[in-house]
Design a protein around this motif. Structure first.
Motif, PDB file in Angstrom:
ATOM      1  N   LEU A   1     -74.763 -45.308 -77.720  1.00 43.12           N
ATOM      2  CA  LEU A   1     -75.097 -46.670 -77.276  1.00 43.12           C
ATOM      3  C   LEU A   1     -74.975 -46.716 -75.760  1.00 43.12           C
ATOM      4  CD1 LEU A   1     -75.534 -49.746 -78.033  1.00 43.12           C
ATOM      5  CD2 LEU A   1     -73.047 -49.951 -77.879  1.00 43.12           C
ATOM      6  N   ILE A   2     -76.082 -47.099 -75.096  1.00 47.28           N
ATOM      7  CA  ILE A   2     -76.010 -47.306 -73.645  1.00 47.28           C
ATOM      8  C   ILE A   2     -75.435 -48.699 -73.438  1.00 47.28           C
ATOM      9  CG2 ILE A   2     -77.370 -47.670 -71.541  1.00 47.28           C
ATOM     10  CD1 ILE A   2     -79.399 -45.694 -72.556  1.00 47.28           C
ATOM     11  N   HIS A   3     -74.404 -48.793 -72.643  1.00 43.24           N
ATOM     12  CA  HIS A   3     -73.784 -50.092 -72.389  1.00 43.24           C
ATOM     13  C   HIS A   3     -73.115 -50.006 -71.027  1.00 43.24           C
ATOM     14  CE1 HIS A   3     -71.161 -53.566 -72.810  1.00 43.24           C
ATOM     15  NE2 HIS A   3     -71.871 -53.932 -73.866  1.00 43.24           N
ATOM     16  N   PRO A   4     -73.276 -51.033 -70.171  1.00 41.78           N
ATOM     17  CA  PRO A   4     -72.687 -50.930 -68.828  1.00 41.78           C
ATOM     18  C   PRO A   4     -71.167 -50.786 -68.863  1.00 41.78           C
ATOM     19  CG  PRO A   4     -73.653 -53.115 -69.209  1.00 41.78           C
ATOM     20  CD  PRO A   4     -74.021 -52.267 -70.385  1.00 41.78           C
ATOM     21  N   LYS A   5     -70.514 -51.379 -69.863  1.00 47.38           N
ATOM     22  CA  LYS A   5     -69.044 -51.309 -69.911  1.00 47.38           C
ATOM     23  C   LYS A   5     -68.520 -50.434 -71.033  1.00 47.38           C
ATOM     24  CE  LYS A   5     -66.694 -55.371 -68.174  1.00 47.38           C
ATOM     25  NZ  LYS A   5     -66.408 -56.750 -68.600  1.00 47.38           N
ATOM     26  N   TYR A   6     -69.175 -50.484 -72.187  1.00 44.64           N
ATOM     27  CA  TYR A   6     -68.644 -49.791 -73.365  1.00 44.64           C
ATOM     28  C   TYR A   6     -69.652 -48.810 -73.957  1.00 44.64           C
ATOM     29  CZ  TYR A   6     -65.987 -54.113 -72.962  1.00 44.64           C
ATOM     30  OH  TYR A   6     -65.267 -55.145 -72.475  1.00 44.64           O
ATOM     31  N   PRO A   7     -70.017 -47.766 -73.205  1.00 48.92           N
ATOM     32  CA  PRO A   7     -70.924 -46.784 -73.812  1.00 48.92           C
ATOM     33  C   PRO A   7     -70.147 -45.997 -74.866  1.00 48.92           C
ATOM     34  CG  PRO A   7     -70.186 -46.028 -71.642  1.00 48.92           C
ATOM     35  CD  PRO A   7     -69.539 -47.362 -71.880  1.00 48.92           C
ATOM     36  N   ILE A   8     -70.711 -45.827 -76.029  1.00 49.46           N
ATOM     37  CA  ILE A   8     -70.005 -45.054 -77.060  1.00 49.46           C
ATOM     38  C   ILE A   8     -70.967 -44.082 -77.742  1.00 49.46           C
ATOM     39  CG2 ILE A   8     -68.303 -46.845 -77.634  1.00 49.46           C
ATOM     40  CD1 ILE A   8     -70.023 -47.136 -80.316  1.00 49.46           C
ATOM     41  N   TYR A   9     -70.371 -43.145 -78.477  1.00 48.47           N
ATOM     42  CA  TYR A   9     -71.175 -42.304 -79.356  1.00 48.47           C
ATOM     43  C   TYR A   9     -70.561 -42.355 -80.750  1.00 48.47           C
ATOM     44  CZ  TYR A   9     -67.456 -38.938 -78.214  1.00 48.47           C
ATOM     45  OH  TYR A   9     -66.243 -38.339 -78.025  1.00 48.47           O
ATOM     46  N   ILE A  10     -71.401 -42.131 -81.758  1.00 47.97           N
ATOM     47  CA  ILE A  10     -70.926 -42.066 -83.140  1.00 47.97           C
ATOM     48  C   ILE A  10     -71.463 -40.775 -83.739  1.00 47.97           C
ATOM     49  CG2 ILE A  10     -71.027 -43.151 -85.417  1.00 47.97           C
ATOM     50  CD1 ILE A  10     -71.464 -45.819 -84.055  1.00 47.97           C
ATOM     51  N   ALA A  11     -70.561 -39.916 -84.203  1.00 49.45           N
ATOM     52  CA  ALA A  11     -71.003 -38.643 -84.808  1.00 49.45           C
ATOM     53  C   ALA A  11     -70.650 -38.663 -86.292  1.00 49.45           C
ATOM     54  CB  ALA A  11     -70.332 -37.464 -84.107  1.00 49.45           C
ATOM     55  N   PRO A  12     -71.679 -38.668 -87.170  1.00 49.11           N
ATOM     56  CA  PRO A  12     -71.401 -38.697 -88.609  1.00 49.11           C
ATOM     57  C   PRO A  12     -70.999 -37.331 -89.139  1.00 49.11           C
ATOM     58  CG  PRO A  12     -73.779 -38.813 -88.205  1.00 49.11           C
ATOM     59  CD  PRO A  12     -73.118 -38.640 -86.873  1.00 49.11           C
ATOM     60  N   LYS A  13     -69.850 -37.261 -89.788  1.00 54.83           N
ATOM     61  CA  LYS A  13     -69.419 -36.007 -90.422  1.00 54.83           C
ATOM     62  C   LYS A  13     -69.658 -36.138 -91.933  1.00 54.83           C
ATOM     63  CE  LYS A  13     -68.117 -34.678 -86.349  1.00 54.83           C
ATOM     64  NZ  LYS A  13     -68.995 -33.873 -85.525  1.00 54.83           N
ATOM     65  N   ARG A  14     -69.088 -35.210 -92.710  1.00 52.77           N
ATOM     66  CA  ARG A  14     -69.315 -35.257 -94.162  1.00 52.77           C
ATOM     67  C   ARG A  14     -68.575 -36.431 -94.798  1.00 52.77           C
ATOM     68  NH1 ARG A  14     -71.153 -29.844 -95.789  1.00 52.77           N
ATOM     69  NH2 ARG A  14     -69.856 -28.400 -94.619  1.00 52.77           N
ATOM     70  N   ASN A  15     -69.015 -36.838 -95.981  1.00 52.84           N
ATOM     71  CA  ASN A  15     -68.320 -37.821 -96.824  1.00 52.84           C
ATOM     72  C   ASN A  15     -68.048 -39.139 -96.116  1.00 52.84           C
ATOM     73  OD1 ASN A  15     -68.226 -35.860 -98.822  1.00 52.84           O
ATOM     74  ND2 ASN A  15     -66.334 -34.994 -97.954  1.00 52.84           N
ATOM     75  N   HIS A  16     -69.026 -39.611 -95.331  1.00 54.27           N
ATOM     76  CA  HIS A  16     -68.931 -40.914 -94.675  1.00 54.27           C
ATOM     77  C   HIS A  16     -67.795 -41.017 -93.660  1.00 54.27           C
ATOM     78  CE1 HIS A  16     -72.045 -42.766 -97.185  1.00 54.27           C
ATOM     79  NE2 HIS A  16     -71.571 -41.965 -98.131  1.00 54.27           N
ATOM     80  N   VAL A  17     -67.403 -39.883 -93.119  1.00 55.54           N
ATOM     81  CA  VAL A  17     -66.437 -39.934 -92.009  1.00 55.54           C
ATOM     82  C   VAL A  17     -67.246 -39.969 -90.714  1.00 55.54           C
ATOM     83  CG1 VAL A  17     -64.669 -38.621 -90.744  1.00 55.54           C
ATOM     84  CG2 VAL A  17     -64.570 -38.784 -93.246  1.00 55.54           C
ATOM     85  N   TYR A  18     -66.853 -40.872 -89.818  1.00 54.77           N
ATOM     86  CA  TYR A  18     -67.540 -41.006 -88.529  1.00 54.77           C
ATOM     87  C   TYR A  18     -66.541 -40.852 -87.400  1.00 54.77           C
ATOM     88  CZ  TYR A  18     -71.457 -42.719 -91.252  1.00 54.77           C
ATOM     89  OH  TYR A  18     -72.484 -42.807 -92.151  1.00 54.77           O
ATOM     90  N   VAL A  19     -66.954 -40.107 -86.377  1.00 54.69           N
ATOM     91  CA  VAL A  19     -66.117 -39.965 -85.185  1.00 54.69           C
ATOM     92  C   VAL A  19     -66.739 -40.836 -84.095  1.00 54.69           C
ATOM     93  CG1 VAL A  19     -65.240 -38.375 -83.437  1.00 54.69           C
ATOM     94  CG2 VAL A  19     -65.479 -37.612 -85.808  1.00 54.69           C
ATOM     95  N   ILE A  20     -65.967 -41.809 -83.639  1.00 52.25           N
ATOM     96  CA  ILE A  20     -66.473 -42.732 -82.624  1.00 52.25           C
ATOM     97  C   ILE A  20     -65.719 -42.461 -81.330  1.00 52.25           C
ATOM     98  CG2 ILE A  20     -66.784 -45.161 -82.022  1.00 52.25           C
ATOM     99  CD1 ILE A  20     -66.532 -45.792 -84.994  1.00 52.25           C
TER     100      ILE A  20
END
Ligand SMILES: Cc1cc2nc3c(=O)[nH]c(=O)nc-3n(C[C@H](O)[C@H](O)[C@H](O)COP(=O)(O)OP(=O)(O)OC[C@H]3O[C@@H](n4cnc5c(N)ncnc54)[C@H](O)[C@@H]3O)c2cc1C
Length: 366
Positions: A235-254
Motif C-alpha cells: 500500500l502506497i501511503h504518505p504516512k503508513y506504507p505497508i506490505y502484506i505477504a500471504p503465507k500458507r493456511n491464511h497466515v499473513y505477515v504485515i
C-alpha cells in the motif's frame, strides 16, 4: 585444495549461515556451524522477515546491482528448494501495489521513480499499470475502493521459517555439525583447524566491524481465515506504507517500511495500530483476524545498504554481511559468488553480479 578436504567453520545460523552450510556440505566440505541461539534462531533477522522477493519494488530505493542479484536469485531459489526434503512455500506470481484515491500524487511519484530505476530491464520484467477490473481479476477479494494499481510481474516470496527449518534439516542430513547456544567471536578460531572461518553473524558482527548498523523493521503475523489474498500487496501511503505477504493456511505477515534505529525492543502501540489499520483498508476481513505475533528486529546494513564480502589475504577469515532488507532477495547470488571465490568458478554467472568483494587486512582482529 579440493572442497572435499576442507574443514569450514560458519559463525551464525541465520539465513546466510544456513544456506552456505548446505551449499558447502553439498560441495563435499566438512562444515561446523556456531550460533548463539537455538535451532529456531528466533533472534535472527531471517526469522522475523517477510521474505518477499521483490526486485522491482525495491528498485526505487536500491542500486541496480541489487536488482540484478535479485533476478539471478529468483532463478536460483527453485533449484535450491528442489534439493531440500521439505516443501518450502515459494511463489513467483508477481506482486501488486495499490493506493487510496487521495494518494494519487504519491502513486504518480512512485511510478516515475520506478520507470527511471528499471530502464535497463527487459520489457517482460517491467511494471504494468492496471485498472480496477484487472486488479480484481488478480485479487478478487481486494477492497473495491482501489480504482487502479500497479502489477509487478516476476516478483515472488517464500516462507522464511519453512526455509530455515528445511535448510537445517538438509544440513544435518549432509553431516553439518551445528553448535547451538554458542556465542562466538572471531578470536576463538586462531589455529589451523579450519581452512576458512566464515562470519555470517549479521548484526552480531558489529563488535568487529564498526561500519555495520541495524535498521529496525516491525512485522505482525496474523491468522485471517476470512481473507484470501494470493500474492504480496503493498500500500502506497504518505504516512503508513505497508506490505502484506500471504503465507500458507491464511497466515499473513504485515510489515511497514523501515526505521533508522538499532532499537530492537518490542513493537510500540502506535506501530501496531498503524499497521493493523492500514491492513484493514486493504481487506476488511482482517478485522476478525487473530494476532499471532508482534515482532521487531534489525536488519544488518552497511552505510550504502549494499552487501559486502570481506576477506583476509589468504581467505582464512571471510565476512559476509550487509544484506539489509534484501537478504532473501539476494542470498543465493551472494552464496554463489562466495563459492566462486573459494572453489574457482562453480557458478560463472555470479561473477557478473557486481558484488563488492574486498581483500581487507584486519590486523586488529586477527
Ligand atoms: C522486519 C524484517 C523484514 C524483512 N523482510 C525481508 C523481505 O521481505 N525480503 C528480504 O529479502 N529480506 C527481508 N529482510 C532482511 C533479511 O531478513 C536479512 O537481510 C537477512 O536475514 C540477513 O541474513 P544474515 O544471515 O546476514 O543475518 P541473520 O538472519 O540475522 O542471522 C544472523 C545469525 O547470527 C547469529 N549470531 C549473532 N551473533 C552471534 C554470535 N556472537 N555468536 C554466534 N551466533 C551469532 C544469530 O543468532 C543469527 O542466527 C527483513 C528483515 C527484517 C528484520
Amino acid at each position: 585444495m579440493t572442497p572435499s578436504r576442507k574443514n569450514i567453520a560458519i559463525l551464525g545460523a541465520g539465513l546466510l549461515g544456513r544456506l552456505l552450510a548446505v551449499e558447502l556440505a553439498n560441495a563435499g566440505c566438512r562444515v561446523s556451524v556456531y550460533d548463539k541461539s537455538t535451532p529456531q534462531s528466533p533472534q535472527s533477522a531471517a526469522f522475523v522477515a517477510a521474505a518477499m522477493l521483490a526486485p522491482l519494488a525495491e528498485s526505487i530505493s536500491t542500486e541496480a546491482s541489487v536488482v540484478r542479484m535479485g533476478y539471478y536469485s529468483l532463478k536460483r531459489w527453485p533449484q535450491i528448494l528442489k534439493c531440500l526434503e521439505e516443501d518450502v512455500l515459494f511463489q513467483q506470481n508477481g506482486s501488486i501495489i495499490v493506493w487510496h484515491h487521495q494518494d494519487n500524487s504519491s502513486a504518480l511519484h512512485f511510478k516515475n521513480q520506478l520507470k527511471k530505476a528499471t530502464a535497463f530491464l527487459p520489457p517482460t520484467h517491467l511494471s504494468q499499470n492496471i485498472n480496477k477490473d484487472e486488479l480484481l481479476q488478480l485479487e478478487p477479494q481486494l477492497s473495491r475502493q482501489f480504482e487502479e494499481g500497479i502489477f509487478l510481474p516476476k516478483e515472488g516470496q517464500l516462507d522464511n521459517r519453512e526455509l530455515l527449518d528445511a535448510l537445517l534439516h538438509k544440513g544435518t542430513q549432509l553431516g553439518v555439525q551445528y553448535h547451538w547456544q554458542h556465542v562466538v567471536e572471531l578470536d576463538q578460531f586462531p589455529g589451523n583447524e579450519f581452512a576458512h572461518v566464515i562470519d555470517c553473524r549479521g548484526l552480531g558482527s558489529k563488535s568487529d566491524d564498526n561500519q555495520l548498523r541495524g535498521v529496525r523493521g516491525e512485522v505482525i503475523r496474523i491468522h485471517a481465515p476470512e481473507v484470501e489474498l494470493s500474492r504480496p500487496i503493498r500500500l502506497i501511503h504518505p504516512k503508513y506504507p505497508i506490505y502484506i505477504a500471504p503465507k500458507r493456511n491464511h497466515v499473513y505477515v504485515i510489515g511497514a517500511t523501515e526505521i533508522e534505529s538499532e532499537d530492537d525492543s518490542p513493537m510500540s502501540v502506535r506501530s501496531a495500530l498503524e499497521l493493523l489499520s492500514a491492513a484493514y483498508t486493504i481487506h476488511s476481513g482482517f478485522a476478525e483476524a487473530r494476532i499471532l505475533e508482534l515482532s521487531a528486529q534489525c536488519r544488518p546494513s552497511f552505510k550504502n545498504n549494499l552487501p559486502k564480502i570481506l576477506h583476509h589475504k589468504d581467505l582464512r577469515f571471510i565476512h559476509v554481511n550487509g544484506l539489509y532488507r534484501h537478504g532473501f532477495l539476494i542470498a543465493p547470488a551472494i552464496v554463489d559468488r562466495l563459492l566462486n571465490l573459494l572453489f574457482e568458478n562453480r557458478s560463472p554467472l555470479a561473477n557478473d553480479l557486481d558484488i563488492e568483494i574486498e581483500d581487507a587486512s584486519y590486523e586488529h582482529i586477527y
